[in-house]
Scaffold this active site. Structure first.
Site, PDB file in Angstrom:
ATOM      1  N   ASP A  38      26.179  43.838  45.655  1.00 23.70           N
ATOM      2  CA  ASP A  38      25.397  42.707  46.170  1.00 23.70           C
ATOM      3  C   ASP A  38      24.501  42.123  45.081  1.00 23.70           C
ATOM      4  O   ASP A  38      24.329  40.904  44.985  1.00 23.70           O
ATOM      5  CB  ASP A  38      24.537  43.155  47.359  1.00 23.70           C
ATOM      6  N   HIS A  46      27.545  49.964  46.845  1.00 23.71           N
ATOM      7  CA  HIS A  46      27.688  48.617  47.407  1.00 23.71           C
ATOM      8  C   HIS A  46      26.450  47.754  47.185  1.00 23.71           C
ATOM      9  O   HIS A  46      26.552  46.533  47.087  1.00 23.71           O
ATOM     10  CB  HIS A  46      27.999  48.706  48.908  1.00 23.71           C
ATOM     11  N   ASN A  66      31.610  48.685  42.804  1.00 22.80           N
ATOM     12  CA  ASN A  66      31.089  49.320  44.016  1.00 22.80           C
ATOM     13  C   ASN A  66      31.255  50.836  43.976  1.00 22.80           C
ATOM     14  O   ASN A  66      30.370  51.587  44.412  1.00 22.80           O
ATOM     15  CB  ASN A  66      31.801  48.755  45.251  1.00 22.80           C
ATOM     16  N   GLU A  80      34.268  38.723  47.035  1.00 23.23           N
ATOM     17  CA  GLU A  80      33.895  38.425  45.654  1.00 23.23           C
ATOM     18  C   GLU A  80      34.606  37.181  45.123  1.00 23.23           C
ATOM     19  O   GLU A  80      34.712  36.969  43.918  1.00 23.23           O
ATOM     20  CB  GLU A  80      34.212  39.619  44.752  1.00 23.23           C
ATOM     21  N   ASP A 132      37.719  34.915  41.099  1.00 24.69           N
ATOM     22  CA  ASP A 132      37.566  36.241  41.696  1.00 24.69           C
ATOM     23  C   ASP A 132      37.056  37.198  40.604  1.00 24.69           C
ATOM     24  O   ASP A 132      37.458  37.097  39.446  1.00 24.69           O
ATOM     25  CB  ASP A 132      38.913  36.720  42.240  1.00 24.69           C
TER      26      ASP A 132
END
Length: 331
Positions: free
Chosen positions: A215, A211, A206, A241, A198
């Site tokens: 990505d 955001h 973010n 994630e 993770d």
């Protein structure tokens, strides 16, 4: 149909025509039987085309019943194109029509056992070529449609098995691969390992960059993951994630070393976000996949150790081995 017509010719004492039809019938059934038993289509397709072409040439030569035999030659183009494909089929048709023209026109029909008018022979050839052209157009369109369907099918299959953002295996595809590996190790009594990782403080990425930046990082991270694992290893986007690795033929020691290697390399990488760049760290939980434990339990163990790694301060690898070492050290 060939058998019925052969039987009918036999009843009417036309033994040569009956023999030709029944011999062709045997060839057709032989091709079907060969295909069913061997699943090889090339040899029976060639045999059927040769038998069919020979029968049609004989019908032109003999005239069949009341000189109607040549009317059957129109079945050659669709069958030849379907069985042989566009190029091979056209070649077979060319050979057939060349022999047919030779039979009908050589020395005013000297090679024929019957007679046809010149007008009939010309119209037969023109109409045969027309049917060939239409059959070719149909087969060409059919091939295009099949290719389009195949491409769409492959595209949808890829979409069903891969994460749209990262291109990695998705959760569903990873579960299928884990089940296959689980069945393999149940037979071989070996082990495989799972790494569940993770991104630490991903929410801050973010919040700080948006955001879209998240990505971008996920996409770049996926590329790095693919370059860091062995060819037989599988990397999947497990959700958000989180990423799950499947390491076949790995024990806990080698899996933990691989996880540590991934963690260290990722921590040193600068991830570019437009004109800015940032670093990220990973927390990784490691568990074994063995026949003594279910798949669900193995994934649950990896998740448990991932949670433990986050509890212990993040940016680290945690497994049953590291937990045991920490306990011994503490004691």
């Amino acid at each position: 149909m060939t058998a019925i017509m052969g039987g009918n010719a036999l009843i009417h004492d036309n033994y040569l025509l009956a023999s030709s039809l029944l011999l062709a019938c045997i060839c057709f059934y032989g091709g079907h039987f060969y295909l069913k038993t061997t699943q090889h289509h090339k040899e029976p397709a060639t045999g059927v085309l040769i038998a069919l072409s020979s029968l049609m040439l004989y019908l032109i030569y003999s005239g069949g019943v009341d000189n109607t035999g040549p009317l059957w030659i129109y079945i050659i183009p669709p069958v030849a194109l379907f069985l042989g494909g566009l190029s091979v089929g056209l070649f077979n048709i060319f050979v057939f029509i060349s022999l047919a023209i030779l039979l009908m026109f050589y020395d005013n029909g000297a090679l024929l056992a019957t007679e046809y008018s010149v007008s009939f022979k010309l119209r037969l050839i023109y109409s045969f070529l027309t049917v060939t052209f239409l059959s070719y157009c149909y087969e060409y369109s059919r091939k295009l449609s099949l290719n389009n369907i195949k491409e769409l099918s492959e595209k949808f299959e890829k979409m069903a098995k891969h994460d749209a953002l990262t291109g990695l295996s998705n959760r569903r595809d990873m579960m299928d691969k884990i089940q296959i590996e689980y069945a393999r190790i149940s037979r071989s009594h070996n082990t495989a390992c799972l790494l569940l990782c993770d991104i630490d403080h991903f929410k801050q990425v973010n919040d700080n960059y948006g955001h879209e930046a998240g990505d971008i990082i996920l996409t770049q991270l996926s590329t790095h993951f693919k370059n860091m694992v062995r060819q037989q290893d599988v990397v999947s986007r497990w959700g958000g994630e989180e990423f799950l690795f499947l390491l076949p033929d790995a024990n806990l020691n080698s899996a933990e070393a691989a996880a540590e290697n991934i963690r260290e390399k990722i921590a040193d990488i600068q991830f570019k976000i437009g004109k800015s760049s940032t670093k990220i760290t990973l927390s990784i939980g490691v568990s074994t996949l063995s026949e003594n434990r279910s798949i669900t339990d193995s994934i649950g163990k990896a998740d448990k150790f991932l949670y433990k790694a986050k509890q212990n301060g993040r940016n680290q690898v945690c497994s049953s081995k590291s937990v045991a070492l920490n306990k011994n050290t503490t004691n």
